[in-house]
Write a protein that holds these residues in place. Structure first.
Motif, PDB file in Angstrom:
ATOM      1  N   THR A 101       0.853  -1.181   0.000  1.00  0.00           N
ATOM      2  CA  THR A 101       0.000   0.000   0.000  1.00  0.00           C
ATOM      3  C   THR A 101       0.890   1.233   0.000  1.00  0.00           C
ATOM      4  OG1 THR A 101      -1.767  -1.105   1.232  1.00  0.00           O
ATOM      5  CG2 THR A 101      -1.766   1.292   1.254  1.00  0.00           C
ATOM      6  N   VAL A 102       0.562   2.186  -0.864  1.00  0.00           N
ATOM      7  CA  VAL A 102       1.305   3.447  -0.878  1.00  0.00           C
ATOM      8  C   VAL A 102       0.802   4.282   0.300  1.00  0.00           C
ATOM      9  CG1 VAL A 102       1.959   5.482  -2.208  1.00  0.00           C
ATOM     10  CG2 VAL A 102       1.451   3.326  -3.392  1.00  0.00           C
ATOM     11  N   THR A 103       1.718   4.628   1.213  1.00  0.00           N
ATOM     12  CA  THR A 103       1.304   5.327   2.433  1.00  0.00           C
ATOM     13  C   THR A 103       1.475   6.834   2.333  1.00  0.00           C
ATOM     14  OG1 THR A 103       3.494   4.853   3.365  1.00  0.00           O
ATOM     15  CG2 THR A 103       1.691   3.365   3.955  1.00  0.00           C
ATOM     16  N   THR A 104       2.447   7.302   1.571  1.00  0.00           N
ATOM     17  CA  THR A 104       2.628   8.745   1.361  1.00  0.00           C
ATOM     18  C   THR A 104       3.160   8.984  -0.045  1.00  0.00           C
ATOM     19  OG1 THR A 104       4.916   8.776   2.191  1.00  0.00           O
ATOM     20  CG2 THR A 104       3.163   9.186   3.786  1.00  0.00           C
ATOM     21  N   GLY A 105       2.889  10.171  -0.588  1.00  0.00           N
ATOM     22  CA  GLY A 105       3.473  10.583  -1.861  1.00  0.00           C
ATOM     23  C   GLY A 105       3.120   9.687  -3.020  1.00  0.00           C
ATOM     24  N   THR A 106       4.085   9.483  -3.909  1.00  0.00           N
ATOM     25  CA  THR A 106       3.892   8.643  -5.098  1.00  0.00           C
ATOM     26  C   THR A 106       5.091   7.737  -5.295  1.00  0.00           C
ATOM     27  OG1 THR A 106       4.912  10.248  -6.620  1.00  0.00           O
ATOM     28  CG2 THR A 106       2.551  10.470  -6.215  1.00  0.00           C
ATOM     29  N   VAL A 107       4.835   6.557  -5.851  1.00  0.00           N
ATOM     30  CA  VAL A 107       5.892   5.599  -6.195  1.00  0.00           C
ATOM     31  C   VAL A 107       5.595   5.075  -7.595  1.00  0.00           C
ATOM     32  CG1 VAL A 107       6.222   4.939  -3.766  1.00  0.00           C
ATOM     33  CG2 VAL A 107       4.694   3.591  -5.236  1.00  0.00           C
ATOM     34  N   GLY A 108       6.553   4.334  -8.161  1.00  0.00           N
ATOM     35  CA  GLY A 108       6.321   3.805  -9.493  1.00  0.00           C
ATOM     36  C   GLY A 108       6.920   2.434  -9.704  1.00  0.00           C
ATOM     37  N   LEU A 109       6.122   1.520 -10.246  1.00  0.00           N
ATOM     38  CA  LEU A 109       6.671   0.259 -10.750  1.00  0.00           C
ATOM     39  C   LEU A 109       7.285   0.553 -12.105  1.00  0.00           C
ATOM     40  CD1 LEU A 109       3.961  -2.468  -9.991  1.00  0.00           C
ATOM     41  CD2 LEU A 109       6.175  -2.142  -8.869  1.00  0.00           C
ATOM     42  N   THR A 110       8.473   0.008 -12.343  1.00  0.00           N
ATOM     43  CA  THR A 110       9.145   0.342 -13.590  1.00  0.00           C
ATOM     44  C   THR A 110       9.857  -0.854 -14.209  1.00  0.00           C
ATOM     45  OG1 THR A 110      10.802   1.799 -14.610  1.00  0.00           O
ATOM     46  CG2 THR A 110      11.228   1.086 -12.352  1.00  0.00           C
ATOM     47  N   ARG A 111       9.874  -0.843 -15.545  1.00  0.00           N
ATOM     48  CA  ARG A 111      10.687  -1.741 -16.353  1.00  0.00           C
ATOM     49  C   ARG A 111      11.734  -0.928 -17.121  1.00  0.00           C
ATOM     50  NH1 ARG A 111       8.237  -6.761 -18.321  1.00  0.00           N
ATOM     51  NH2 ARG A 111       6.431  -7.297 -17.028  1.00  0.00           N
ATOM     52  N   ASP A 112      11.880   0.331 -16.713  1.00  0.00           N
ATOM     53  CA  ASP A 112      12.688   1.277 -17.471  1.00  0.00           C
ATOM     54  C   ASP A 112      14.182   1.051 -17.294  1.00  0.00           C
ATOM     55  OD1 ASP A 112      12.809   3.373 -19.283  1.00  0.00           O
ATOM     56  OD2 ASP A 112      13.024   4.885 -17.700  1.00  0.00           O
ATOM     57  N   TRP A 113      14.548   0.211 -16.326  1.00  0.00           N
ATOM     58  CA  TRP A 113      15.964  -0.082 -16.099  1.00  0.00           C
ATOM     59  C   TRP A 113      16.126  -1.491 -15.543  1.00  0.00           C
ATOM     60  CZ3 TRP A 113      14.505   4.722 -13.374  1.00  0.00           C
ATOM     61  CH2 TRP A 113      13.857   4.478 -12.156  1.00  0.00           C
ATOM     62  N   GLN A 114      17.357  -1.877 -15.352  1.00  0.00           N
ATOM     63  CA  GLN A 114      17.700  -3.210 -14.866  1.00  0.00           C
ATOM     64  C   GLN A 114      17.057  -3.464 -13.504  1.00  0.00           C
ATOM     65  OE1 GLN A 114      21.676  -3.421 -13.413  1.00  0.00           O
ATOM     66  NE2 GLN A 114      21.928  -5.597 -13.859  1.00  0.00           N
ATOM     67  N   ALA A 115      16.458  -4.640 -13.347  1.00  0.00           N
ATOM     68  CA  ALA A 115      15.915  -5.057 -12.052  1.00  0.00           C
ATOM     69  C   ALA A 115      16.927  -5.953 -11.346  1.00  0.00           C
ATOM     70  CB  ALA A 115      14.593  -5.800 -12.238  1.00  0.00           C
ATOM     71  N   ALA A 116      16.862  -5.969 -10.030  1.00  0.00           N
ATOM     72  CA  ALA A 116      17.741  -6.871  -9.282  1.00  0.00           C
ATOM     73  C   ALA A 116      17.234  -8.298  -9.359  1.00  0.00           C
ATOM     74  CB  ALA A 116      17.831  -6.434  -7.825  1.00  0.00           C
ATOM     75  N   GLU A 117      15.911  -8.436  -9.513  1.00  0.00           N
ATOM     76  CA  GLU A 117      15.270  -9.747  -9.591  1.00  0.00           C
ATOM     77  C   GLU A 117      14.062  -9.606 -10.490  1.00  0.00           C
ATOM     78  OE1 GLU A 117      12.139 -12.564  -8.696  1.00  0.00           O
ATOM     79  OE2 GLU A 117      12.112 -10.442  -8.114  1.00  0.00           O
ATOM     80  N   GLY A 118      13.862 -10.527 -11.400  1.00  0.00           N
ATOM     81  CA  GLY A 118      12.718 -10.463 -12.290  1.00  0.00           C
ATOM     82  C   GLY A 118      12.832  -9.344 -13.308  1.00  0.00           C
ATOM     83  N   ASN A 119      11.691  -8.724 -13.636  1.00  0.00           N
ATOM     84  CA  ASN A 119      11.653  -7.706 -14.684  1.00  0.00           C
ATOM     85  C   ASN A 119      11.311  -6.303 -14.181  1.00  0.00           C
ATOM     86  OD1 ASN A 119      12.049  -9.598 -16.898  1.00  0.00           O
ATOM     87  ND2 ASN A 119       9.986 -10.326 -16.443  1.00  0.00           N
ATOM     88  N   GLN A 120      10.789  -6.200 -12.947  1.00  0.00           N
ATOM     89  CA  GLN A 120      10.334  -4.916 -12.444  1.00  0.00           C
ATOM     90  C   GLN A 120      11.011  -4.577 -11.126  1.00  0.00           C
ATOM     91  OE1 GLN A 120       5.789  -5.259 -14.330  1.00  0.00           O
ATOM     92  NE2 GLN A 120       6.046  -5.196 -12.115  1.00  0.00           N
ATOM     93  N   SER A 121      11.102  -3.288 -10.850  1.00  0.00           N
ATOM     94  CA  SER A 121      11.590  -2.812  -9.565  1.00  0.00           C
ATOM     95  C   SER A 121      10.711  -1.648  -9.133  1.00  0.00           C
ATOM     96  CB  SER A 121      13.057  -2.395  -9.658  1.00  0.00           C
ATOM     97  OG  SER A 121      13.232  -1.409 -10.658  1.00  0.00           O
ATOM     98  N   LEU A 122      10.944  -1.132  -7.921  1.00  0.00           N
ATOM     99  CA  LEU A 122      10.109  -0.064  -7.396  1.00  0.00           C
ATOM    100  C   LEU A 122      10.919   1.213  -7.230  1.00  0.00           C
ATOM    101  CD1 LEU A 122       7.262   0.647  -6.304  1.00  0.00           C
ATOM    102  CD2 LEU A 122       8.217   0.296  -4.015  1.00  0.00           C
ATOM    103  N   ASP A 123      10.473   2.269  -7.894  1.00  0.00           N
ATOM    104  CA  ASP A 123      11.033   3.608  -7.744  1.00  0.00           C
ATOM    105  C   ASP A 123      10.276   4.276  -6.596  1.00  0.00           C
ATOM    106  OD1 ASP A 123      11.969   6.175  -7.976  1.00  0.00           O
ATOM    107  OD2 ASP A 123      11.677   6.311 -10.143  1.00  0.00           O
TER     108      ASP A 123
END
Length: 205
Positions: A65-87
């Protein structure tokens, strides 16, 4: 004259004792990395159809759950695991949290991969992790020398002991202003017995 045959079979008590001693030895020599898994997430859900999808305070995605502000799921760069990471900075600093089913007086090991958004040149990103509102880790990451194809992820690990609560709210938050902040991935939470967790490293929450 009666003769005594050599005993070739263990009694049931001896078998039980040997099994118990073997189990105790395995427990005492186990490492925290071998602890029981509680939660693992690489921000693969939901699978996004573009390079970046923003979520705002109050929204949910996957188990978070996003608790404050904004975040983003991204495929725009290398992930540490899988295909997505969290900005952790969507278009502003953000935070995400989830509730863990923790037990009283039990210590937990948390590990995660950390990097930073490399799209705005060299910057130092920062943030923190809290468990039930108490800071259990503070981090910084310098994006200098890193690119979308070479993010330079580092793994961080910390421990906390759940003292009073029936559950623990784990939160990752950015403290970096603007739209370019820390990136996290591959979050793992494991429980470990107090005798095998490194002494003096856990924060009581």
């Amino acid at each position: 004259m009666a003769t005594t045959r050599p005993r070739t079979h263990r009694t049931a008590i001896e078998v039980t004792l040997v099994a118990a001693l073997s189990a105790l030895l395995a427990l005492l020599t186990a490492s925290p990395a071998a602890a029981a898994p509680v939660f693992a997430d690489g921000f693969e859900s939901p699978a996004i159809g573009n390079d970046f999808t923003e979520f705002v305070a109050g929204q949910q995605f996957g188990p978070w759950t996003v608790t404050t502000g904004t975040v983003g799921l991204t495929r725009d760069w290398q992930a540490a695991e899988g295909n997505q990471s969290l900005d952790l900075n969507g278009f502003s600093p953000g935070a995400v949290a989830r509730t863990l089913p923790t037990k009283l007086l039990t210590t937990y090991r948390v590990s995660y991969a950390l990097a930073g958004n490399p799209d705005n040149g060299p910057i130092i990103t920062a943030g923190n992790v809290t468990a039930n509102g108490r800071t259990v880790d503070s981090f910084t990451f310098d994006t200098a020398g890193h690119t979308p194809s070479d993010m330079g992820y580092v793994y961080r690990t910390f421990y906390f002991t759940n003292v009073l609560s029936a559950a623990t709210v784990l939160q990752f938050a950015s403290t970096t202003a603007g739209a370019f902040g820390p990136v996290i991935d591959d979050v793992r939470v494991e429980s470990c017995l107090l005798v095998i967790c490194p002494a003096g490293t856990a924060t009581a929450v």
